[in-house]
Design a protein around this motif. Structure first.
Motif, PDB file in Angstrom:
ATOM      1  N   PRO A 117       0.820  -1.222   0.000  1.00 20.28           N
ATOM      2  CA  PRO A 117       0.000   0.000   0.000  1.00 20.28           C
ATOM      3  C   PRO A 117       0.850   1.267   0.000  1.00 20.28           C
ATOM      4  CG  PRO A 117      -0.768  -1.548   1.667  1.00 20.28           C
ATOM      5  CD  PRO A 117       0.530  -2.077   1.132  1.00 20.28           C
ATOM      6  N   ARG A 118       0.324   2.282  -0.640  1.00 16.12           N
ATOM      7  CA  ARG A 118       1.001   3.583  -0.770  1.00 16.12           C
ATOM      8  C   ARG A 118       1.429   4.142   0.588  1.00 16.12           C
ATOM      9  NH1 ARG A 118      -1.035   8.987  -1.477  1.00 16.12           N
ATOM     10  NH2 ARG A 118       0.272  10.104  -2.931  1.00 16.12           N
ATOM     11  N   GLU A 119       0.568   4.000   1.601  1.00 14.79           N
ATOM     12  CA  GLU A 119       0.861   4.539   2.935  1.00 14.79           C
ATOM     13  C   GLU A 119       2.097   3.874   3.539  1.00 14.79           C
ATOM     14  OE1 GLU A 119      -2.306   3.152   2.229  1.00 14.79           O
ATOM     15  OE2 GLU A 119      -2.997   5.134   1.579  1.00 14.79           O
ATOM     16  N   GLU A 120       2.244   2.569   3.288  1.00 13.89           N
ATOM     17  CA  GLU A 120       3.412   1.865   3.823  1.00 13.89           C
ATOM     18  C   GLU A 120       4.687   2.292   3.103  1.00 13.89           C
ATOM     19  OE1 GLU A 120       3.085  -2.343   4.592  1.00 13.89           O
ATOM     20  OE2 GLU A 120       0.916  -2.154   4.832  1.00 13.89           O
ATOM     21  N   LEU A 121       4.584   2.535   1.798  1.00  9.58           N
ATOM     22  CA  LEU A 121       5.746   3.025   1.046  1.00  9.58           C
ATOM     23  C   LEU A 121       6.140   4.414   1.522  1.00  9.58           C
ATOM     24  CD1 LEU A 121       4.793   1.802  -2.526  1.00  9.58           C
ATOM     25  CD2 LEU A 121       6.499   0.809  -0.991  1.00  9.58           C
ATOM     26  N   ALA A 167      19.901   6.010  -0.336  1.00  9.73           N
ATOM     27  CA  ALA A 167      18.449   6.029  -0.149  1.00  9.73           C
ATOM     28  C   ALA A 167      17.788   4.912  -0.945  1.00  9.73           C
ATOM     29  CB  ALA A 167      17.892   7.385  -0.572  1.00  9.73           C
ATOM     30  N   LYS A 168      18.253   4.737  -2.160  1.00  5.84           N
ATOM     31  CA  LYS A 168      17.699   3.695  -3.025  1.00  5.84           C
ATOM     32  C   LYS A 168      17.945   2.314  -2.411  1.00  5.84           C
ATOM     33  CE  LYS A 168      18.039   1.936  -7.697  1.00  5.84           C
ATOM     34  NZ  LYS A 168      18.640   2.090  -9.012  1.00  5.84           N
ATOM     35  N   ALA A 169      19.143   2.077  -1.914  1.00  2.00           N
ATOM     36  CA  ALA A 169      19.459   0.799  -1.280  1.00  2.00           C
ATOM     37  C   ALA A 169      18.596   0.592  -0.033  1.00  2.00           C
ATOM     38  CB  ALA A 169      20.946   0.744  -0.917  1.00  2.00           C
ATOM     39  N   TYR A 170      18.433   1.636   0.758  1.00  3.11           N
ATOM     40  CA  TYR A 170      17.600   1.593   1.961  1.00  3.11           C
ATOM     41  C   TYR A 170      16.160   1.235   1.583  1.00  3.11           C
ATOM     42  CZ  TYR A 170      15.239   3.299   6.184  1.00  3.11           C
ATOM     43  OH  TYR A 170      14.467   3.404   7.312  1.00  3.11           O
ATOM     44  N   PHE A 171      15.633   1.943   0.588  1.00  6.80           N
ATOM     45  CA  PHE A 171      14.255   1.736   0.140  1.00  6.80           C
ATOM     46  C   PHE A 171      14.070   0.304  -0.367  1.00  6.80           C
ATOM     47  CE2 PHE A 171      10.812   2.001  -3.000  1.00  6.80           C
ATOM     48  CZ  PHE A 171       9.834   2.648  -2.261  1.00  6.80           C
ATOM     49  N   GLN A 172      14.977  -0.151  -1.215  1.00  5.84           N
ATOM     50  CA  GLN A 172      14.864  -1.489  -1.786  1.00  5.84           C
ATOM     51  C   GLN A 172      14.934  -2.566  -0.702  1.00  5.84           C
ATOM     52  OE1 GLN A 172      17.941  -1.242  -4.796  1.00  5.84           O
ATOM     53  NE2 GLN A 172      16.411  -1.019  -6.410  1.00  5.84           N
ATOM     54  N   LYS A 173      15.815  -2.387   0.266  1.00 11.50           N
ATOM     55  CA  LYS A 173      15.955  -3.369   1.350  1.00 11.50           C
ATOM     56  C   LYS A 173      14.651  -3.457   2.156  1.00 11.50           C
ATOM     57  CE  LYS A 173      18.809  -4.508   5.330  1.00 11.50           C
ATOM     58  NZ  LYS A 173      19.948  -4.117   6.160  1.00 11.50           N
ATOM     59  N   LYS A 174      14.083  -2.305   2.486  1.00 13.88           N
ATOM     60  CA  LYS A 174      12.832  -2.280   3.257  1.00 13.88           C
ATOM     61  C   LYS A 174      11.683  -2.896   2.460  1.00 13.88           C
ATOM     62  CE  LYS A 174      13.888   0.019   7.065  1.00 13.88           C
ATOM     63  NZ  LYS A 174      13.605  -0.393   8.416  1.00 13.88           N
ATOM     64  N   VAL A 175      11.591  -2.541   1.179  1.00 15.14           N
ATOM     65  CA  VAL A 175      10.506  -3.055   0.338  1.00 15.14           C
ATOM     66  C   VAL A 175      10.650  -4.564   0.159  1.00 15.14           C
ATOM     67  CG1 VAL A 175       9.561  -3.033  -2.014  1.00 15.14           C
ATOM     68  CG2 VAL A 175       9.980  -0.880  -0.816  1.00 15.14           C
ATOM     69  N   GLN A 176      11.858  -5.043  -0.071  1.00 21.60           N
ATOM     70  CA  GLN A 176      12.069  -6.488  -0.215  1.00 21.60           C
ATOM     71  C   GLN A 176      11.654  -7.221   1.057  1.00 21.60           C
ATOM     72  OE1 GLN A 176      16.172  -6.788  -1.376  1.00 21.60           O
ATOM     73  NE2 GLN A 176      15.735  -6.335  -3.532  1.00 21.60           N
ATOM     74  N   SER A 177      11.986  -6.647   2.194  1.00 24.59           N
ATOM     75  CA  SER A 177      11.598  -7.244   3.466  1.00 24.59           C
ATOM     76  C   SER A 177      10.068  -7.281   3.594  1.00 24.59           C
ATOM     77  CB  SER A 177      12.202  -6.446   4.618  1.00 24.59           C
ATOM     78  OG  SER A 177      11.722  -6.910   5.841  1.00 24.59           O
ATOM     79  N   MET A 178       9.408  -6.211   3.195  1.00 24.05           N
ATOM     80  CA  MET A 178       7.941  -6.150   3.259  1.00 24.05           C
ATOM     81  C   MET A 178       7.322  -7.166   2.301  1.00 24.05           C
ATOM     82  SD  MET A 178       7.648  -2.016   3.384  1.00 24.05           S
ATOM     83  CE  MET A 178       5.921  -1.796   3.751  1.00 24.05           C
ATOM     84  N   LYS A 180       8.660  -9.996   1.265  1.00 26.76           N
ATOM     85  CA  LYS A 180       8.879 -11.340   1.799  1.00 26.76           C
ATOM     86  C   LYS A 180       7.842 -11.663   2.874  1.00 26.76           C
ATOM     87  CE  LYS A 180      13.808 -11.702   0.890  1.00 26.76           C
ATOM     88  NZ  LYS A 180      15.137 -11.699   1.481  1.00 26.76           N
ATOM     89  N   LYS A 181       7.553 -10.698   3.740  1.00 23.43           N
ATOM     90  CA  LYS A 181       6.564 -10.905   4.808  1.00 23.43           C
ATOM     91  C   LYS A 181       5.185 -11.157   4.218  1.00 23.43           C
ATOM     92  CE  LYS A 181       8.848  -8.199   8.339  1.00 23.43           C
ATOM     93  NZ  LYS A 181       8.816  -6.982   9.138  1.00 23.43           N
ATOM     94  N   ASN A 182       4.851 -10.479   3.123  1.00 22.34           N
ATOM     95  CA  ASN A 182       3.523 -10.623   2.517  1.00 22.34           C
ATOM     96  C   ASN A 182       3.352 -11.937   1.775  1.00 22.34           C
ATOM     97  OD1 ASN A 182       2.647  -8.181   3.482  1.00 22.34           O
ATOM     98  ND2 ASN A 182       3.181  -7.059   1.637  1.00 22.34           N
TER      99      ASN A 182
END
Length: 184
Positions: A117-121, A167-178, A180-182
């Motif tokens: 979801p947009r809010e989580e991003l 920032a891009k690496a940070y964003f990608q790491k967080k999104v990949q983690s999210m 995987k959880k989903n």
């Protein structure tokens, strides 16, 4: 009233037109403000300051080009001015500007965000350190070059590239983690 009528009435400092303009564009401009700051309170302050500038400068809007684009530019500039003021207080980019050995050529590719979801991003962007977040927003959402970012923020082009890379690496790491959880 349509947009052109509201704008014309705002140029005459009509309070009801100013309220209508605010109600029409505040949600979109709040999103812009939230991308550039670290909390809701600061974002509300930026929104307020941005609309003060809009109502002060609306006479300079010529009607050429998108009004929303004109508004966005004001709000981005208000957010960047806030950033520059905070940067003077904290001066957190100095170390990055001195060491340029970590600069990498970062390809401009799309981010894979799946069905997050947009809010989580937006929350992931909020969690970024301020320097990362500011440069990331300027590159991704405003399509500003690193050369222009360097000028806007008073940093080197390499510092801008570094902040974006991190920032891009940070964003990608967080999104990949999210993601995987989903999917687990």
């Amino acid at each position: 009233m349509d947009d052109s009528q509201i704008i014309a009435a705002c140029k005459k400092q009509n309070r009801s037109a100013q309220k209508a303009l605010y109600e029409l564009y505040a949600p979109k401009m709040m999103t812009v403000c939230l991308r550039y700051c670290h909390n809701d309170e600061t974002a509300r302050d930026l929104l307020h300051d941005g609309f003060l500038q809009v109502f002060t400068q609306i006479g300079s809007y010529s009607g050429k080009g998108s009004f929303e684009g004109w508004l966005r530019k004001i709000f981005v500039n208000v957010a960047l001015e806030n950033y520059r003021q905070e940067k003077k207080r904290y001066d957190f980019l100095n170390d990055y500007e001195k060491d340029e050995s970590y600069i990498l050529d970062v390809p401009e590719d799309d981010f894979e965000v799946g069905d997050i979801p947009r809010e989580e991003l937006l929350n992931v962007i909020h969690q970024m350190p301020e320097g990362y977040r500011t440069v990331f927003n300027l590159v991704i959402f405003e399509d500003v070059s690193h050369k222009d970012i360097a000028t806007m923020l008073g940093i080197s082009e390499n510092a801008s590239r570094s902040q974006y890379f991190r920032a891009k690496a940070y964003f990608q790491k967080k999104v990949q983690s999210m993601l995987k959880k989903n999917y687990l």
